[in-house]
Design an enzyme around this catalytic site. Structure first.
Site, PDB file in Angstrom:
ATOM      1  N   LYS A 115       0.821  -1.220   0.000  1.00 21.55           N
ATOM      2  CA  LYS A 115       0.000   0.000   0.000  1.00 21.55           C
ATOM      3  C   LYS A 115       0.846   1.257   0.000  1.00 21.55           C
ATOM      4  O   LYS A 115       0.474   2.258  -0.609  1.00 21.55           O
ATOM      5  CB  LYS A 115      -0.947   0.008   1.208  1.00 21.55           C
ATOM      6  CG  LYS A 115      -2.120  -0.932   1.032  1.00 21.55           C
ATOM      7  CD  LYS A 115      -3.227  -0.606   2.006  1.00 21.55           C
ATOM      8  CE  LYS A 115      -4.412  -1.514   1.793  1.00 21.55           C
ATOM      9  NZ  LYS A 115      -5.423  -1.405   2.840  1.00 21.55           N
ATOM     10  N   LYS A 207      -4.720  -9.515  -7.325  1.00 27.50           N
ATOM     11  CA  LYS A 207      -5.933  -9.642  -6.514  1.00 27.50           C
ATOM     12  C   LYS A 207      -7.021  -8.681  -7.001  1.00 27.50           C
ATOM     13  O   LYS A 207      -6.714  -7.561  -7.399  1.00 27.50           O
ATOM     14  CB  LYS A 207      -5.534  -9.265  -5.080  1.00 27.50           C
ATOM     15  CG  LYS A 207      -6.436  -9.740  -4.005  1.00 27.50           C
ATOM     16  CD  LYS A 207      -5.883  -9.369  -2.636  1.00 27.50           C
ATOM     17  CE  LYS A 207      -5.951  -7.876  -2.399  1.00 27.50           C
ATOM     18  NZ  LYS A 207      -5.675  -7.461  -1.024  1.00 27.50           N
ATOM     19  N   LYS A 210     -10.353  -2.870  -4.831  1.00 26.05           N
ATOM     20  CA  LYS A 210     -10.996  -1.582  -5.113  1.00 26.05           C
ATOM     21  C   LYS A 210      -9.995  -0.561  -5.593  1.00 26.05           C
ATOM     22  O   LYS A 210     -10.359   0.436  -6.189  1.00 26.05           O
ATOM     23  CB  LYS A 210     -11.769  -1.055  -3.909  1.00 26.05           C
ATOM     24  CG  LYS A 210     -11.091  -1.181  -2.589  1.00 26.05           C
ATOM     25  CD  LYS A 210     -10.354  -0.262  -1.872  1.00 26.05           C
ATOM     26  CE  LYS A 210      -9.160  -0.364  -1.115  1.00 26.05           C
ATOM     27  NZ  LYS A 210      -8.939  -1.058   0.039  1.00 26.05           N
TER      28      LYS A 210
HETATM   29  P1  TYM Z   1     -10.702  -5.221   3.395  1.00 31.72           P
HETATM   30  O1  TYM Z   1     -11.649  -4.109   3.642  1.00 31.72           O
HETATM   31  O2  TYM Z   1      -9.577  -5.009   2.443  1.00 31.72           O
HETATM   32  O3  TYM Z   1     -11.483  -6.496   2.893  1.00 31.72           O
HETATM   33  C1  TYM Z   1     -12.597  -6.997   3.598  1.00 31.72           C
HETATM   34  C2  TYM Z   1     -12.610  -8.515   3.526  1.00 31.72           C
HETATM   35  O4  TYM Z   1     -12.661  -8.961   2.172  1.00 31.72           O
HETATM   36  C3  TYM Z   1     -11.586  -9.864   1.923  1.00 31.72           C
HETATM   37  N1  TYM Z   1     -11.100  -9.640   0.552  1.00 31.72           N
HETATM   38  C4  TYM Z   1     -10.931 -10.615  -0.349  1.00 31.72           C
HETATM   39  N2  TYM Z   1     -11.137 -11.942  -0.275  1.00 31.72           N
HETATM   40  C5  TYM Z   1     -10.881 -12.683  -1.384  1.00 31.72           C
HETATM   41  N3  TYM Z   1     -10.421 -12.139  -2.542  1.00 31.72           N
HETATM   42  C6  TYM Z   1     -10.193 -10.814  -2.667  1.00 31.72           C
HETATM   43  N4  TYM Z   1      -9.766 -10.304  -3.812  1.00 31.72           N
HETATM   44  C7  TYM Z   1     -10.451  -9.989  -1.532  1.00 31.72           C
HETATM   45  N5  TYM Z   1     -10.352  -8.653  -1.305  1.00 31.72           N
HETATM   46  C8  TYM Z   1     -10.748  -8.463  -0.017  1.00 31.72           C
HETATM   47  C9  TYM Z   1     -10.525  -9.503   2.941  1.00 31.72           C
HETATM   48  O5  TYM Z   1      -9.650 -10.582   3.176  1.00 31.72           O
HETATM   49  C10 TYM Z   1     -11.369  -9.151   4.146  1.00 31.72           C
HETATM   50  O6  TYM Z   1     -11.738 -10.309   4.851  1.00 31.72           O
HETATM   51  N6  TYM Z   1      -7.746  -5.298   7.374  1.00 31.72           N
HETATM   52  C11 TYM Z   1      -9.050  -5.677   6.904  1.00 31.72           C
HETATM   53  C12 TYM Z   1     -10.199  -5.092   7.684  1.00 31.72           C
HETATM   54  C13 TYM Z   1     -10.158  -5.300   9.164  1.00 31.72           C
HETATM   55  C14 TYM Z   1     -10.444  -6.515   9.826  1.00 31.72           C
HETATM   56  C15 TYM Z   1     -10.345  -6.217  11.224  1.00 31.72           C
HETATM   57  C16 TYM Z   1     -10.755  -7.796   9.403  1.00 31.72           C
HETATM   58  C17 TYM Z   1      -9.904  -4.368  10.112  1.00 31.72           C
HETATM   59  N7  TYM Z   1     -10.033  -4.911  11.369  1.00 31.72           N
HETATM   60  C18 TYM Z   1     -10.555  -7.197  12.174  1.00 31.72           C
HETATM   61  C19 TYM Z   1     -10.970  -8.771  10.370  1.00 31.72           C
HETATM   62  C20 TYM Z   1     -10.868  -8.483  11.742  1.00 31.72           C
HETATM   63  C21 TYM Z   1      -9.182  -5.191   5.470  1.00 31.72           C
HETATM   64  O7  TYM Z   1      -8.541  -4.271   5.054  1.00 31.72           O
HETATM   65  O8  TYM Z   1     -10.138  -5.795   4.785  1.00 31.72           O
END
Ligand code: TYM
Length: 348
Positions: A115, A207, A210
């Site tokens: 990032k 991947k 967004k």
């Molecule tokens: P974020 O917002 O990037 O994504 C949310 C969830 O979607 C999953 N994900 C994917 N799974 C499969 N293929 C993809 N291309 C893909 N893109 C996103 C992510 O693995 C996630 O489960 N750090 C986390 C948010 C967070 C969080 C937490 C998660 C903050 N605190 C506590 C669990 C527990 C994040 O940026 O997810």
């Protein structure tokens, strides 16, 4: 909330409308886990501001992500649904974890490297410390299970390291205060299903995300049926017909991804999809994939539109969720501060 085999916590950032990766990688498991566990689902808006956000867009994104949660099948009565910034204990515990986690641990986080890119000096301190806030999200509720996509695995390992170090560093005080020696549980990642890592439709080695500048690379949960069909029609493939077995998907990133998407949407596995489509050309498979994607996503998109048209329902659900979440997180923070030796003399 249903009593069950532990407590679930998970979250998504409110930086964007959700896409098919979010849905298949995480959301479908969140919905299922409501049947067996007590679940807490958060919109992690404090994480969103680790990169610049326009206030008006942030506000509408928070509501849109909340709408997507509800439209996908999260039940606000059974589960706790709220946005992170309403429960100050997340930020408070994150500070404490900033003092538990080591620089070396955070320096290893691949997501920060991706990032921040080349311009690391200009990344926010929040982006670097992002994983300690994530650990705080989970551990403020002493969650035992965290359903996520594969990309979050390293952050969850760090969460476990933080929990373990806290338990060890303060073992004596934890015992003196009559608390469980395993004060923070070491949460288990739940990474399951046919599409735990959904790839870009334009490049099977990247991947789905967004932040990809090309909207053609992803299917958004609010895309129309026409947009979905067009994106799938234009999705990159290779010239071979589909293989008969999962083995045959090796070295065929795009084919593997599209088969995984179909399996995820149909609630089956890749082998079952290949049983049906093995030997077929992409020209025959793609319309079937588009049909199932539209069948699953269109009703959700309709419900997101309905919910976002009047934010008052969403806001009241988030307010109720925040109160229920805060009751749990406050109790944890009180214990943590006692364990660490903070003096609490302010009358309450
Ligand atoms: P974020 O917002 O990037 O994504 C949310 C969830 O979607 C999953 N994900 C994917 N799974 C499969 N293929 C993809 N291309 C893909 N893109 C996103 C992510 O693995 C996630 O489960 N750090 C986390 C948010 C967070 C969080 C937490 C998660 C903050 N605190 C506590 C669990 C527990 C994040 O940026 O997810």
């Amino acid at each position: 909330m249903s009593a069950g085999q532990g407590r679930v916590f998970s979250g998504m950032q409110s930086t964007h409308s959700l896409h098919l990766g979010n849905y298949l990688g995480a959301m479908i498991n969140w919905v299922k886990m409501q049947e067996t566990h007590e679940c807490i689902y958060c919109i992690v808006d404090l994480h969103a501001v680790t990169v610049a956000q326009d206030p008006k867009t942030l506000q509408s994104n928070i509501r849109e992500v909340a709408a997507a949660y509800l439209a996908s099948g999260l039940d606000a009565k059974r589960s706790i649904i709220f946005n992170q910034s309403q429960v100050p204990q997340h930020a408070e515990l994150a500070w404490i974890f900033n003092c538990v986690a080591r620089m070396g641990w955070l320096n290893r986080m691949t997501q920060f490297k991706e990032k921040a890119g080349k311009n690391r000096e200009n990344a926010s301190v929040g982006l670097f410390a992002y994983p300690t806030l994530m650990a705080a999200d989970i551990l403020a509720y002493k969650a035992t299970h965290v359903p996520v996509g594969e990309d979050q695995k390293q952050h969850l390992e760090l969460t476990r390291d933080i929990a373990q170090k806290f338990n060890t560093d303060f073992a004596e005080s934890i015992a003196d205060n009559g608390l469980d020696p395993d004060y923070f549980p070491l949460p288990e990642p739940v990474i399951t299903g046919a599409a735990t890592r959904v790839m870009s439709l334009r490049d099977g080695t990247n991947k789905m995300s967004k932040s990809d500048p090309s909207d053609m690379s992803r299917i958004n949960m609010t895309d129309s049926a026409d947009e979905i069909a067009q994106k799938i029609r234009k999705a990159r493939t290779d010239p071979e017909p589909l293989p008969d077995s999962v083995e045959g998907l090796k070295e065929r990133a795009e084919a593997d991804n599209l088969i995984g998407l179909y399996a995820g949407l149909a609630g089956t596995d890749k082998a079952a999809v290949l049983k049906e489509f093995g030997g077929a050309q992409f020209s025959a498979f793609k319309p079937a994939l588009a049909d199932i994607a539209v069948e699953v996503l269109s009703p959700i998109a309709g419900e997101i539109r309905r919910l976002t048209a009047d934010p008052s329902e969403i806001d009241s659900i988030l307010g109720d969720g925040a109160e229920r979440a805060a009751a749990i997180a406050e109790a944890t923070l009180k214990e943590v501060k006692t364990v660490m030796g903070f003096v609490a003399s302010r009358p309450v």
